[in-house]
Design an enzyme around this catalytic site. Structure first.
Site, mmCIF file in Angstrom:
data_model
loop_
_atom_site.group_PDB
_atom_site.id
_atom_site.type_symbol
_atom_site.label_atom_id
_atom_site.label_comp_id
_atom_site.label_asym_id
_atom_site.label_seq_id
_atom_site.Cartn_x
_atom_site.Cartn_y
_atom_site.Cartn_z
ATOM 1 N N ARG A 1 3.974 0.236 -0.469
ATOM 2 C CA ARG A 1 4.710 1.129 0.416
ATOM 3 C C ARG A 1 4.109 1.085 1.810
ATOM 4 O O ARG A 1 2.913 1.286 1.984
ATOM 5 C CB ARG A 1 4.679 2.559 -0.141
ATOM 6 C CG ARG A 1 5.559 3.541 0.600
ATOM 7 C CD ARG A 1 5.697 4.822 -0.183
ATOM 8 N NE ARG A 1 4.426 5.445 -0.484
ATOM 9 C CZ ARG A 1 4.294 6.530 -1.216
ATOM 10 N NH1 ARG A 1 5.359 7.087 -1.746
ATOM 11 N NH2 ARG A 1 3.106 7.057 -1.439
ATOM 12 N N THR B 1 6.448 3.709 7.479
ATOM 13 C CA THR B 1 7.863 4.009 7.163
ATOM 14 C C THR B 1 8.055 4.553 5.762
ATOM 15 O O THR B 1 9.098 5.121 5.453
ATOM 16 C CB THR B 1 8.708 2.738 7.302
ATOM 17 O OG1 THR B 1 8.310 1.785 6.290
ATOM 18 C CG2 THR B 1 8.532 2.114 8.667
ATOM 19 N N ASP C 1 -3.324 9.491 -7.155
ATOM 20 C CA ASP C 1 -2.889 8.093 -7.139
ATOM 21 C C ASP C 1 -3.028 7.527 -8.548
ATOM 22 O O ASP C 1 -4.140 7.317 -9.041
ATOM 23 C CB ASP C 1 -3.734 7.288 -6.155
ATOM 24 C CG ASP C 1 -3.225 5.875 -5.958
ATOM 25 O OD1 ASP C 1 -3.138 5.128 -6.956
ATOM 26 O OD2 ASP C 1 -2.902 5.516 -4.810
ATOM 27 N N ASP D 1 -5.129 4.227 -8.891
ATOM 28 C CA ASP D 1 -6.570 4.442 -8.759
ATOM 29 C C ASP D 1 -7.140 5.109 -10.000
ATOM 30 O O ASP D 1 -8.243 4.760 -10.460
ATOM 31 C CB ASP D 1 -6.864 5.308 -7.532
ATOM 32 C CG ASP D 1 -6.742 4.523 -6.230
ATOM 33 O OD1 ASP D 1 -6.709 3.285 -6.283
ATOM 34 O OD2 ASP D 1 -6.664 5.167 -5.165
#
Length: 255
Positions: free
Chosen positions: A150, A154, A246, A249
């Site tokens: 990603r 944006t 996350d 992670d």
């Protein structure tokens, strides 16, 4: 049989939030029902519904996933276990055929899967944890991989890797990613699959945001969304809040 009910008692609020998307919760008893809202009648249709699992085991395991003190080892195990539990419903419509099998006592007419081809496609890298669980249910399924990151500015998806079975256009695909946040990565992955002529796609995640659900449904209303929980909001970095952090992670012990 599974009973489908509105996520909350206040159907009107849910209807407004999702701008016309019938939004149901999967319970464990009863039959499919239709819900009357004003002059509209909402029917259970897989092509325009979000399925949320309320099974106690799934909810318990999701709570453990959210805990910041859960280790990477435990996190990986929980992701796999939840994927197995969710996979039962995601594969509910696999067609069957009747066959004769000889038992130790007699010949029995029974049912087996009719040879429908399946593929599970994790969105890298976090989706790998869910693919392992799904393959415990359907070990004969082929596996593809889509790599998307990603853009931090944006928040839109950028593809960096795509490797799919050569006959992917002949298979029903279950696309897996633990989080449906902005919806950009999921929508982009569905785009990549459709460009390769995949016609039947389901998306399975652990936690979704309302914004992500709206985005994916807007871009691809034919894709059914299966999730274990829906959270209210995203932060300025596009992470689901409260979420679980996350997922990649936490799966792999990286930061």
């Amino acid at each position: 049989m599974i009973k489908f009910q509105p996520l909350k008692n206040n159907i009107k609020n849910e209807w407004n939030v999702f701008k016309g998307i019938p939004f149901f919760k999967i319970n464990r008893h009863g039959k499919n029902i239709k819900i009357h809202y004003g002059r509209q009648v909402l029917y259970m249709q897989k092509t325009d519904n979000v399925f949320i699992f309320d099974h106690p085991l799934i909810q318990h395991k999701v709570s453990l996933l959210r805990d910041k003190n859960t280790s990477s080892k435990e996190f990986r195990e929980l992701v796999s276990e939840i994927s197995v539990l969710m996979g039962y419903e995601v594969t509910r419509d696999i067609p069957l055929k009747e066959v004769e099998i000889e038992t130790p006592l007699a010949v029995a007419k029974t049912k087996v899967i009719s040879g429908k081809k399946l593929a599970v496609v994790p969105i890298l890298r976090a989706g790998l944890g869910m693919a392992d669980g799904f393959l415990q249910l359907v070990p004969m399924a082929r596996v593809g991989h889509i790599g998307i990151y990603r853009d931090h500015e944006t928040l839109e998806p950028i593809e960096y890797y795509c490797k799919l079975p050569s006959d992917i256009d002949e298979r029903d695909v279950v696309l897996v990613d633990p989080m449906l946040a902005t919806g950009g990565s999921a929508s982009g992955a569905v785009d990549f699959l459709k460009k390769r002529n995949v016609k039947n796609i389901k998306f399975m995640c652990l936690i979704a945001s309302r914004e992500g659900i709206r985005r994916l449904h807007r871009d691809h209303p034919d894709v059914s969304i299966y999730c274990a929980a829906v959270d209210e909001e995203l932060n300025e970095h596009g992470y689901i809040v409260p979420g679980l952090g996350d997922a990649g992670d936490r799966l792999f012990g990286t930061k």
